[in-house]
Design a protein around this motif. Sequence first.
Motif, mmCIF file in Angstrom:
data_model
loop_
_atom_site.group_PDB
_atom_site.id
_atom_site.type_symbol
_atom_site.label_atom_id
_atom_site.label_comp_id
_atom_site.label_asym_id
_atom_site.label_seq_id
_atom_site.Cartn_x
_atom_site.Cartn_y
_atom_site.Cartn_z
ATOM 1 N N THR A 1 -6.680 -10.769 -4.455
ATOM 2 C CA THR A 1 -6.654 -10.407 -5.871
ATOM 3 C C THR A 1 -5.290 -10.786 -6.416
ATOM 4 O OG1 THR A 1 -7.078 -8.630 -7.462
ATOM 5 C CG2 THR A 1 -5.793 -8.051 -5.513
ATOM 6 N N ILE B 1 -6.122 -7.411 -0.138
ATOM 7 C CA ILE B 1 -6.662 -6.058 -0.002
ATOM 8 C C ILE B 1 -7.498 -5.998 1.273
ATOM 9 C CG2 ILE B 1 -8.095 -4.272 -1.037
ATOM 10 C CD1 ILE B 1 -7.438 -5.398 -3.755
ATOM 11 N N LYS C 1 -7.437 6.175 -4.579
ATOM 12 C CA LYS C 1 -8.169 5.394 -5.572
ATOM 13 C C LYS C 1 -7.944 3.894 -5.421
ATOM 14 C CE LYS C 1 -8.095 9.122 -9.015
ATOM 15 N NZ LYS C 1 -7.705 9.511 -10.400
ATOM 16 N N ALA C 2 -7.486 3.470 -4.250
ATOM 17 C CA ALA C 2 -7.237 2.047 -4.033
ATOM 18 C C ALA C 2 -8.538 1.257 -4.088
ATOM 19 C CB ALA C 2 -6.562 1.831 -2.677
ATOM 20 N N ALA C 3 -8.435 0.033 -4.576
ATOM 21 C CA ALA C 3 -9.615 -0.841 -4.637
ATOM 22 C C ALA C 3 -10.093 -1.146 -3.216
ATOM 23 C CB ALA C 3 -9.264 -2.134 -5.366
ATOM 24 N N PRO C 4 -11.409 -1.196 -3.006
ATOM 25 C CA PRO C 4 -11.932 -1.488 -1.660
ATOM 26 C C PRO C 4 -11.757 -2.949 -1.283
ATOM 27 C CG PRO C 4 -13.739 -1.283 -3.220
ATOM 28 C CD PRO C 4 -12.489 -0.920 -3.965
ATOM 29 N N THR D 1 -14.912 2.942 0.168
ATOM 30 C CA THR D 1 -13.884 3.695 -0.538
ATOM 31 C C THR D 1 -13.334 4.795 0.361
ATOM 32 O OG1 THR D 1 -15.402 5.343 -1.453
ATOM 33 C CG2 THR D 1 -15.089 3.302 -2.715
ATOM 34 N N TRP D 2 -12.185 5.318 -0.030
ATOM 35 C CA TRP D 2 -11.564 6.406 0.725
ATOM 36 C C TRP D 2 -12.499 7.609 0.774
ATOM 37 C CZ3 TRP D 2 -10.010 11.435 0.308
ATOM 38 C CH2 TRP D 2 -9.025 11.893 1.184
ATOM 39 N N GLY E 1 -16.225 -2.943 1.037
ATOM 40 C CA GLY E 1 -16.728 -2.115 -0.056
ATOM 41 C C GLY E 1 -16.560 -0.625 0.164
ATOM 42 N N ARG F 1 -9.404 -9.261 0.997
ATOM 43 C CA ARG F 1 -9.884 -9.777 -0.278
ATOM 44 C C ARG F 1 -8.690 -10.128 -1.165
ATOM 45 N NH1 ARG F 1 -11.065 -7.442 -5.194
ATOM 46 N NH2 ARG F 1 -10.738 -5.319 -4.412
ATOM 47 N N ARG G 1 -3.809 5.512 -0.319
ATOM 48 C CA ARG G 1 -4.039 5.839 -1.724
ATOM 49 C C ARG G 1 -5.529 6.077 -1.947
ATOM 50 N NH1 ARG G 1 -4.013 2.369 -6.339
ATOM 51 N NH2 ARG G 1 -3.490 0.648 -4.950
ATOM 52 N N GLU H 1 0.844 -1.185 0.000
ATOM 53 C CA GLU H 1 0.000 0.000 0.000
ATOM 54 C C GLU H 1 0.886 1.244 0.000
ATOM 55 O OE1 GLU H 1 -3.369 2.134 -0.182
ATOM 56 O OE2 GLU H 1 -3.428 -0.033 0.055
#
Length: 339
Positions: A134, A148, A93-96, A102-103, A100, A132, A91, A29
């Motif tokens: 990925t 994640i 725009k990091a994936a949740p 978001t920042w 679910g 999660r 970050r 991260e």
Amino acid sequence: MHDPEKSDSGIVAAKQANKAGRPVAEPAEPRPGTKGNEGQQSTHRAQYRARVTQALDRVRKAARLKKKERFTALLHHITVDTLRTAFYALRRKAAPGVDGMTWQDYEADLEPRLRELHERVHRGAYRPQPSRRTYIPKADGKQRPLAIAALEDKIVQGATVMVLNAIYEGDFVGFSYGFRPGRGPHDALDALTVAITTRKVNWILDADVQNFFGSVSQDWLVQFLEHRVGDKRIIRLIRKWLRAGILEDGVVTVDDRGTGQGSVISPLLANVYLHYCFDLWAERWRRQEAHGDMIIVRYADDLVVGFEHEDDARRFLDAMRERVEAFALTLHSDKTRPD
């Protein structure tokens, strides 16, 4: 002894080392600096960051002065201010994760969320969620698994990293470059280049640990942490993250190995593990066993060691393989086999 045309690793003549390129970092991260804002918001952020810095400076000073000290009161440094600092270091725009969240969604109601999170952490009610799973492609065509974490888990991990960095930055050795404040792959490459050109280095050992982030023994990791961390609440937090598990295809898997590569705290945990497993041992080997000059550069689990004598290189490789295996790790055969 080694033909660079046949392999890109192992023990090689030092003159080839400058062509090796920089050590490759494991993804983690990112922690970019926060863009400055005008007006009161900027002033407010500067104030809370100053408070965080001042508090952690006291820990940093104590850690430097007392190298054997175990810190028994660390959780109180995880304040709303440190949680907020950790949040703004994430970050955007990091994936949740599995939550679910978001920042941007979290920031919309930030202060009450942080106060409530702080309260849960301190009364022991905070429960991390599974990360999660990925995958991202590797240069060799394979897939690298990443974990994640949920947003609040990233926040609490980030705050904990700030506190622990205040201790460990004074402990970590000079040849450790990965995932440390103010250090990066360019610094590691520069150090390697300078060492090769100014020291008596004729042979290079290029090695890395196979599946390091997935192989770490969690029991050994906790034992290593307890050399410096005497606050059982911090150890309990770290154990919770290690045991939160990985969600993949609807199934949560919990393992007694691994640190969740890609999480905010895994790079620091990796450095702690390798500090005790490799760094201190390698320093001692250089002082007591090497017959000639010897240089070391480590970036995460990528290791480059230079020697004046070929015999030292071979003996060190054998000893290193035995050393890391004692702590549940294995050297990557394709990258450590000399010809």
